[in-house]
Design an enzyme around this catalytic site. Structure first.
Site, short mmCIF file in Angstrom:
data_model
loop_
_atom_site.label_atom_id
_atom_site.label_comp_id
_atom_site.label_asym_id
_atom_site.label_seq_id
_atom_site.Cartn_x
_atom_site.Cartn_y
_atom_site.Cartn_z
N LYS A 41 0.83 -1.21 0.00
CA LYS A 41 0.00 0.00 0.00
C LYS A 41 0.86 1.27 0.00
CE LYS A 41 -2.02 -1.19 3.92
NZ LYS A 41 -1.28 -2.45 4.19
N ARG A 95 -9.71 0.71 8.54
CA ARG A 95 -9.34 -0.66 8.90
C ARG A 95 -10.46 -1.37 9.65
NH1 ARG A 95 -3.45 0.30 8.91
NH2 ARG A 95 -2.31 -1.59 9.37
N ARG A 155 11.73 -5.08 5.09
CA ARG A 155 11.33 -3.69 4.82
C ARG A 155 12.19 -2.67 5.55
NH1 ARG A 155 5.15 -1.90 5.38
NH2 ARG A 155 5.29 -2.82 7.46
N ARG A 211 11.02 -0.65 11.16
CA ARG A 211 9.95 -0.45 12.13
C ARG A 211 10.02 -1.44 13.27
NH1 ARG A 211 4.60 0.13 8.62
NH2 ARG A 211 3.87 -1.11 10.38
N ARG A 222 -0.85 -8.72 13.55
CA ARG A 222 -1.41 -7.75 12.60
C ARG A 222 -2.23 -8.43 11.52
NH1 ARG A 222 4.24 -5.47 11.63
NH2 ARG A 222 3.50 -4.26 9.86
P1 ADP Z 1 1.26 -1.81 7.65
O1 ADP Z 1 2.11 -0.99 6.75
O2 ADP Z 1 2.01 -2.96 8.23
O3 ADP Z 1 -0.06 -2.18 7.05
P2 ADP Z 1 0.58 0.59 9.18
O4 ADP Z 1 1.80 1.43 9.09
O5 ADP Z 1 -0.56 0.94 8.32
O6 ADP Z 1 0.98 -0.94 8.96
O7 ADP Z 1 0.08 0.55 10.68
C1 ADP Z 1 0.94 0.26 11.75
C2 ADP Z 1 0.13 0.14 13.04
O8 ADP Z 1 -0.52 1.40 13.30
C3 ADP Z 1 -0.99 -0.88 13.03
O9 ADP Z 1 -0.53 -2.18 13.36
C4 ADP Z 1 -1.93 -0.31 14.09
O10 ADP Z 1 -1.44 -0.56 15.41
C5 ADP Z 1 -1.83 1.19 13.84
N1 ADP Z 1 -2.81 1.68 12.85
C6 ADP Z 1 -2.54 2.22 11.64
N2 ADP Z 1 -3.66 2.58 11.00
C7 ADP Z 1 -4.70 2.22 11.81
C8 ADP Z 1 -6.11 2.30 11.69
N3 ADP Z 1 -6.71 2.81 10.60
N4 ADP Z 1 -6.86 1.84 12.74
C9 ADP Z 1 -6.28 1.32 13.83
N5 ADP Z 1 -4.95 1.20 14.00
C10 ADP Z 1 -4.15 1.65 13.00
P1 ADP Z 2 2.21 -1.86 3.19
O1 ADP Z 2 2.19 -0.36 3.18
O2 ADP Z 2 0.99 -2.46 2.53
O3 ADP Z 2 2.46 -2.43 4.55
P2 ADP Z 2 4.79 -1.57 1.80
O4 ADP Z 2 4.51 -0.71 0.62
O5 ADP Z 2 5.48 -0.96 2.95
O6 ADP Z 2 3.42 -2.32 2.27
O7 ADP Z 2 5.63 -2.84 1.27
C1 ADP Z 2 6.08 -3.85 2.16
C2 ADP Z 2 7.47 -4.35 1.70
O8 ADP Z 2 7.33 -5.07 0.47
C3 ADP Z 2 8.47 -3.25 1.41
O9 ADP Z 2 9.76 -3.71 1.80
C4 ADP Z 2 8.37 -3.05 -0.11
O10 ADP Z 2 9.60 -2.56 -0.66
C5 ADP Z 2 8.05 -4.45 -0.60
N1 ADP Z 2 7.15 -4.47 -1.76
C6 ADP Z 2 6.08 -3.66 -2.00
N2 ADP Z 2 5.45 -3.99 -3.15
C7 ADP Z 2 6.13 -5.08 -3.65
C8 ADP Z 2 5.96 -5.90 -4.82
N3 ADP Z 2 4.96 -5.71 -5.68
N4 ADP Z 2 6.85 -6.91 -4.99
C9 ADP Z 2 7.85 -7.11 -4.12
N5 ADP Z 2 8.07 -6.39 -3.00
C10 ADP Z 2 7.22 -5.37 -2.76
#
Ligand code: ADP
Ligand code: ADP
Ligand code: ZN
Length: 212
Positions: free
Chosen positions: A13, A86, A125, A159, A170
């Site tokens: 994302k 979410r 990541r 992170r 998660r």
């Molecule tokens: P990821 O990239 O792994 O999907 P995020 O960076 O979006 O994770 O979120 C990291 C953490 O922040 C989540 O595990 C949760 O604890 C909190 N968080 C983020 N967005 C939300 C949301 N919309 N509602 C509740 N908790 C959230």
């Molecule tokens: P999210 O925001 O959904 O948690 P991220 O964009 O942070 O996901 O991506 C998670 C990890 O996967 C990062 O290390 C990123 O560089 C890698 N990644 C993202 N998209 C792809 C893809 N299409 N193929 C391989 N690796 C990817």
């Protein structure tokens, strides 16, 4: 144009949101980034959410809806919601907030991946401390000169919650609380799917194809 990117942790994302910012001039609203900023700047709210985030649980709807409300009320058009909504109450709140601004959700794009891929993605990541560009040890390594390809920054962060135990939690939260949003947006006729397992450029092309 307002776009929601939906998918489990590691789906891509954040990576795709950054492209949409660069190419479509949209504003990325990542509740995860906002919460991490609050934690780092040591605000009262930041302190309260730190432990919850480290455990991989969701913070309360009230907190994240408040964060999004502030951003939407500050004005502007064209947002990419990354990691929000979410939960179902968050989805309802977003619809209401956008309506108050005379806007709506235009696209809900699910980045569909399988769970196996997520462990490797999350474990590898890192992000640029300066500009937030997302890297991956295997699939998108930091350039050999150690400088961020986007801004030249030399500091990269991992992170605290990017470990296997927190990822499991998660992922469970995703299935219990977030995946019902797929049905919610399907019924509203807004749900679209992109294969998130493809390489980054192919996912980007597929997302763009949905927006034209
Ligand atoms: P990821 O990239 O792994 O999907 P995020 O960076 O979006 O994770 O979120 C990291 C953490 O922040 C989540 O595990 C949760 O604890 C909190 N968080 C983020 N967005 C939300 C949301 N919309 N509602 C509740 N908790 C959230
Ligand atoms: P999210 O925001 O959904 O948690 P991220 O964009 O942070 O996901 O991506 C998670 C990890 O996967 C990062 O290390 C990123 O560089 C890698 N990644 C993202 N998209 C792809 C893809 N299409 N193929 C391989 N690796 C990817
Ligand atoms: Zn950078």
């Amino acid at each position: 144009m307002n776009i929601i990117l939906l998918g489990p942790p590691g789906a891509g994302k954040g990576t795709q949101a950054k492209f949409l910012v660069d190419e479509h001039g949209l504003t990325q609203l990542s509740t995860g980034d906002m919460l991490r900023d609050a934690k780092e700047s040591g605000t009262e709210m930041g302190k309260r959410v730190a432990e919850v985030m480290a455990r991989g649980e969701l913070v309360t709807d009230e907190i994240v809806i408040g964060l999004i409300r502030e951003k939407l009320e500050a004005g502007g058009r064209g947002f990419i919601f990354d990691g929000f909504p979410r939960t179902l109450p968050q989805a309802d709140a977003l619809a209401e907030l956008l309506q108050e601004e005379g806007q709506k959700v235009d696209h809900v794009i699910e980045l569909r991946v399988d769970d196996e891929a997520l462990v490797q993605r999350i474990a590898g990541r890192s992000t640029c401390a300066n500009c937030g560009e997302v890297y991956n040890d295997t699939t998108k390594p930091i350039p050999a000169d150690g400088k961020c390809a986007k801004c030249g920054g030399t500091e990269f962060k991992r992170r605290a919650d990017d470990n296997e135990e927190s990822l499991r939690k998660r992922l469970m939260e995703y299935y219990k609380q977030t995946s019902p949003l797929i049905g919610y947006y399907y019924v509203k006729g807004q749900h679209e799917v992109v294969d998130g397992l493809a390489d980054i450029e192919s996912v980007k092309a597929a997302v763009n194809a949905k927006l034209t």
